[in-house]
Design a protein around this motif. Structure first.
Motif, PDB file in Angstrom:
ATOM      1  N   ASP A 227     -15.479  68.119  96.065  1.00 58.23           N
ATOM      2  CA  ASP A 227     -15.637  66.749  96.560  1.00 58.23           C
ATOM      3  C   ASP A 227     -14.496  65.868  96.069  1.00 58.23           C
ATOM      4  O   ASP A 227     -13.982  65.019  96.820  1.00 58.23           O
ATOM      5  CB  ASP A 227     -16.979  66.196  96.089  1.00 58.23           C
ATOM      6  CG  ASP A 227     -17.288  64.833  96.685  1.00 58.23           C
ATOM      7  OD1 ASP A 227     -17.563  64.774  97.894  1.00 58.23           O
ATOM      8  OD2 ASP A 227     -17.224  63.822  95.954  1.00 58.23           O
ATOM      9  N   TYR A 346     -11.957  57.821 109.455  1.00 63.12           N
ATOM     10  CA  TYR A 346     -13.393  58.066 109.533  1.00 63.12           C
ATOM     11  C   TYR A 346     -14.043  57.203 110.604  1.00 63.12           C
ATOM     12  O   TYR A 346     -14.989  57.635 111.291  1.00 63.12           O
ATOM     13  CB  TYR A 346     -14.042  57.811 108.172  1.00 63.12           C
ATOM     14  CG  TYR A 346     -13.929  58.987 107.225  1.00 63.12           C
ATOM     15  CD1 TYR A 346     -15.038  59.769 106.924  1.00 63.12           C
ATOM     16  CD2 TYR A 346     -12.712  59.340 106.640  1.00 63.12           C
ATOM     17  CE1 TYR A 346     -14.952  60.845 106.059  1.00 63.12           C
ATOM     18  CE2 TYR A 346     -12.608  60.417 105.780  1.00 63.12           C
ATOM     19  CZ  TYR A 346     -13.731  61.170 105.496  1.00 63.12           C
ATOM     20  OH  TYR A 346     -13.631  62.243 104.652  1.00 63.12           O
ATOM     21  N   THR A 379     -24.558  64.095 115.553  1.00 62.05           N
ATOM     22  CA  THR A 379     -23.988  65.244 114.841  1.00 62.05           C
ATOM     23  C   THR A 379     -23.957  66.508 115.683  1.00 62.05           C
ATOM     24  O   THR A 379     -23.206  67.440 115.373  1.00 62.05           O
ATOM     25  CB  THR A 379     -24.782  65.513 113.555  1.00 62.05           C
ATOM     26  OG1 THR A 379     -26.162  65.721 113.895  1.00 62.05           O
ATOM     27  CG2 THR A 379     -24.678  64.337 112.603  1.00 62.05           C
ATOM     28  N   ALA A 395     -28.231  67.103 106.098  1.00 63.40           N
ATOM     29  CA  ALA A 395     -26.793  67.203 106.357  1.00 63.40           C
ATOM     30  C   ALA A 395     -26.344  66.138 107.348  1.00 63.40           C
ATOM     31  O   ALA A 395     -25.267  65.537 107.200  1.00 63.40           O
ATOM     32  CB  ALA A 395     -26.453  68.597 106.886  1.00 63.40           C
ATOM     33  N   ALA A 396     -27.163  65.879 108.364  1.00 64.25           N
ATOM     34  CA  ALA A 396     -26.834  64.837 109.343  1.00 64.25           C
ATOM     35  C   ALA A 396     -26.834  63.461 108.703  1.00 64.25           C
ATOM     36  O   ALA A 396     -25.952  62.629 108.977  1.00 64.25           O
ATOM     37  CB  ALA A 396     -27.828  64.881 110.505  1.00 64.25           C
ATOM     38  N   GLU A 398     -26.215  62.759 105.563  1.00 60.92           N
ATOM     39  CA  GLU A 398     -25.026  62.670 104.708  1.00 60.92           C
ATOM     40  C   GLU A 398     -23.769  62.417 105.523  1.00 60.92           C
ATOM     41  O   GLU A 398     -22.936  61.562 105.172  1.00 60.92           O
ATOM     42  CB  GLU A 398     -24.890  63.962 103.902  1.00 60.92           C
ATOM     43  CG  GLU A 398     -23.723  63.960 102.940  1.00 60.92           C
ATOM     44  CD  GLU A 398     -23.644  65.247 102.133  1.00 60.92           C
ATOM     45  OE1 GLU A 398     -22.548  65.566 101.633  1.00 60.92           O
ATOM     46  OE2 GLU A 398     -24.677  65.941 102.010  1.00 60.92           O
ATOM     47  N   THR A 399     -23.626  63.138 106.630  1.00 66.21           N
ATOM     48  CA  THR A 399     -22.423  63.003 107.461  1.00 66.21           C
ATOM     49  C   THR A 399     -22.329  61.625 108.109  1.00 66.21           C
ATOM     50  O   THR A 399     -21.294  60.954 108.035  1.00 66.21           O
ATOM     51  CB  THR A 399     -22.405  64.091 108.545  1.00 66.21           C
ATOM     52  OG1 THR A 399     -22.404  65.375 107.925  1.00 66.21           O
ATOM     53  CG2 THR A 399     -21.175  63.951 109.439  1.00 66.21           C
ATOM     54  N   GLU A 402     -21.649  58.723 105.689  1.00 60.35           N
ATOM     55  CA  GLU A 402     -20.244  58.627 105.297  1.00 60.35           C
ATOM     56  C   GLU A 402     -19.396  58.023 106.417  1.00 60.35           C
ATOM     57  O   GLU A 402     -18.557  57.144 106.179  1.00 60.35           O
ATOM     58  CB  GLU A 402     -19.714  60.017 104.925  1.00 60.35           C
ATOM     59  CG  GLU A 402     -18.280  59.998 104.407  1.00 60.35           C
ATOM     60  CD  GLU A 402     -17.822  61.366 103.953  1.00 60.35           C
ATOM     61  OE1 GLU A 402     -16.895  61.424 103.124  1.00 60.35           O
ATOM     62  OE2 GLU A 402     -18.366  62.385 104.430  1.00 60.35           O
ATOM     63  N   LEU A 403     -19.618  58.472 107.651  1.00 62.40           N
ATOM     64  CA  LEU A 403     -18.835  57.943 108.771  1.00 62.40           C
ATOM     65  C   LEU A 403     -19.128  56.463 109.006  1.00 62.40           C
ATOM     66  O   LEU A 403     -18.208  55.653 109.202  1.00 62.40           O
ATOM     67  CB  LEU A 403     -19.149  58.744 110.035  1.00 62.40           C
ATOM     68  CG  LEU A 403     -18.722  60.214 110.055  1.00 62.40           C
ATOM     69  CD1 LEU A 403     -19.153  60.862 111.359  1.00 62.40           C
ATOM     70  CD2 LEU A 403     -17.218  60.347 109.870  1.00 62.40           C
TER      71      LEU A 403
END
Length: 469
Positions: A227, A346, A379, A395-396, A398-399, A402-403
């Motif tokens: 990371d 991003y 996603t 996971a979705a 988290e992604t 961030e975006l």
């Protein structure tokens, strides 16, 4: 006995490959001598297809040699590190290494060539473990010397490499493939015994508590290192500047949010680690449990940071390991140079996701989709079909968090309403004109995680000056 069996099977693999190729080639020559050109040609094709990959891999491996890599840590420049290494070697009942190297990656390993012993120690371990934990890692590796696990002739090394090369691509004839997997099964069993022996040495030399803590912590430190490279070192690469990289990783690990996250990750990674008869290492959870029955529990754990064993690591050595170049700079200077471009990339990625999913490219479109519970539309389908619905959702979250956080940061920075500051706890801090600090990820995550929070997040973003909501 298993070690001898593994070596016999390793040799037998190549004997079998040569026999298949040679036998088919002889048959092809015989068919040619009878005037059967087509039959001979087909036999040659089959000979090359069946034995060719193994023979070609063997030819490549003939010239292969293990070579030391990384930055050399000499006795003169790092006496404290060498003092510990030599002390642990004595406790392990073996001769210590002749060459110690600092390398990239959260790992440590030992090997030898022509009587010269090498120890490679990962930079993330030095930065992320305490002295007691690092002593356990060193003792474990030195235990491989004491157990004679590194006394492998160069011919055996090249044969194993050839086998690995042969297995790539799954183009091998069934019999050869079955033989190779049977060898892997026997070799893995022997390797697991080696790991258990080395764990016993680690406990005896460094203590049970330090050994168990080291095993549990190495995985999270590796995750943290990955990371750190993606989110922080990449900024330095983009800026063309060289900040204090080792100090940066220590600051990353010392942030309260990271401390909590890494502690939580220890057991999660250990519990999720798969187990297979082909694994060369027993699962971490089994190794930790096995240590409970060993002595060494009364050895106090040295809590000092592991990096205190190094007298000084030249910045150019660390930067060369990580592929960072350019003039020296502070981390704040790096963020000022490359931070705006980072959040813009991003933000573009979020717009692309909105366009592809037909949700819409604007922030208000994304928030509306989240309000309708359409997170997974952004996603797309998961790549890993084995993931559970809970893992896919997390996971979705988290992604998209961030975006979306970066997109918000881009809106405020590009409009002049905020500037970026470094945040070792996650992404950036947005500093508003009145001096107030805004953390974009915690701000937007509730809307990503729960559609009911979208209206509240939308209102807070509007109050900050994000346009078009």
């Amino acid at each position: 006995m298993r070690a001898v069996l593994a070596l016999v099977m390793l040799a037998g693999f190549f004997v079998l490959a040569v026999a298949l190729t040679g036998g088919l080639t002889a048959l092809a020559v015989w068919r040619f001598s009878l005037g059967d050109v087509e039959g001979g040609a087909w036999l040659l094709v089959v000979a090359v297809a069946l034995g060719g990959p193994a023979l070609w891999a063997s030819l490549l491996a003939v010239f292969a040699r293990p070579r030391p890599s990384g930055f050399r840590m000499s006795r003169e420049e790092h006496p404290e590190l060498w003092r510990h290494v030599e002390e642990l070697a004595r406790l392990a009942g073996t001769r210590g290494p002749d060459d110690v190297r600092l390398v990239d990656g959260a790992n440590a390993s030992v090997w030898e060539r022509r009587g010269v012993r090498y120890l490679e120690l990962g930079l993330p371990l030095v930065a992320g473990l305490g002295v007691g934990e690092l002593r356990s890692v060193l003792a474990h590796e030195l235990g491989h010397y004491g157990g004679g696990h590194t006394r492998i002739a160069s011919a055996t090394y090249r044969a194993k490499l050839a086998l690995e090369l042969s297995l790539r691509g799954d183009r091998m004839f069934g019999l050869l493939s079955a033989w190779a997997h049977l060898y892997a099964l026997v070799a893995a069993s022997e390797s697991r015994d080696h790991e258990r022996f080395a764990d016993e040495v680690a406990v005896a030399a460094a203590g049970r508590d330090a050994a168990r803590r080291a095993l549990l912590r190495i995985g999270p430190v590796g995750e943290a290192w990955g990371d750190y490279l993606v989110h922080y070192v990449s900024l330095a690469v983009a800026a063309g500047r060289t900040p204090p990289l080792l100090a940066g990783f220590r600051a990353y690990l010392d942030h309260p949010r990271r401390v909590h996250a890494l502690r939580s990750l220890e057991r999660v990674l250990a519990d999720r680690e798969p187990a297979s008869v082909f694994d060369s290492h027993p699962p971490i959870r089994d190794r930790v449990a096995a240590m409970a029955s060993l002595g060494g529990g009364d050895v106090p754990v040295d809590e000092r940071p592991g990096w205190t064993l190094l007298s000084r690591v030249p910045p150019e050595a660390v930067s060369s390991l990580l592929g960072v170049g350019g003039p020296a700079a502070t981390w704040d200077e790096v963020v000022a140079l490359s931070g705006p471009a980072h959040v813009r990339r991003y933000a573009e990625a979020l717009r692309h996701a909105g366009r592809v999913s037909r949700v819409g490219e604007r922030l208000t479109d994304v928030l509306a989709a989240l309000g309708r519970g359409e997170l997974l539309k952004l996603t797309g389908a998961p790549v890993d079909a084995s993931a559970t619905p809970e893992e896919v959702h997390e996971a979705a979250v988290e992604t998209v968090t961030e975006l979306l956080a970066n997109a918000v940061a881009h809106e405020l920075v590009s409009s002049g309403r905020a500037s970026l500051e470094l945040n070792w706890g996650g992404m950036f801090v947005l500093r508003l004109a009145d001096g107030a600090a805004v953390h974009p990820e915690p701000l937007v995550e509730p809307a990503v995680r729960d559609p009911a929070h979208v209206p509240g997040v939308r209102s807070r973003l509007s109050a900050l000056g994000v346009d078009g909501l």
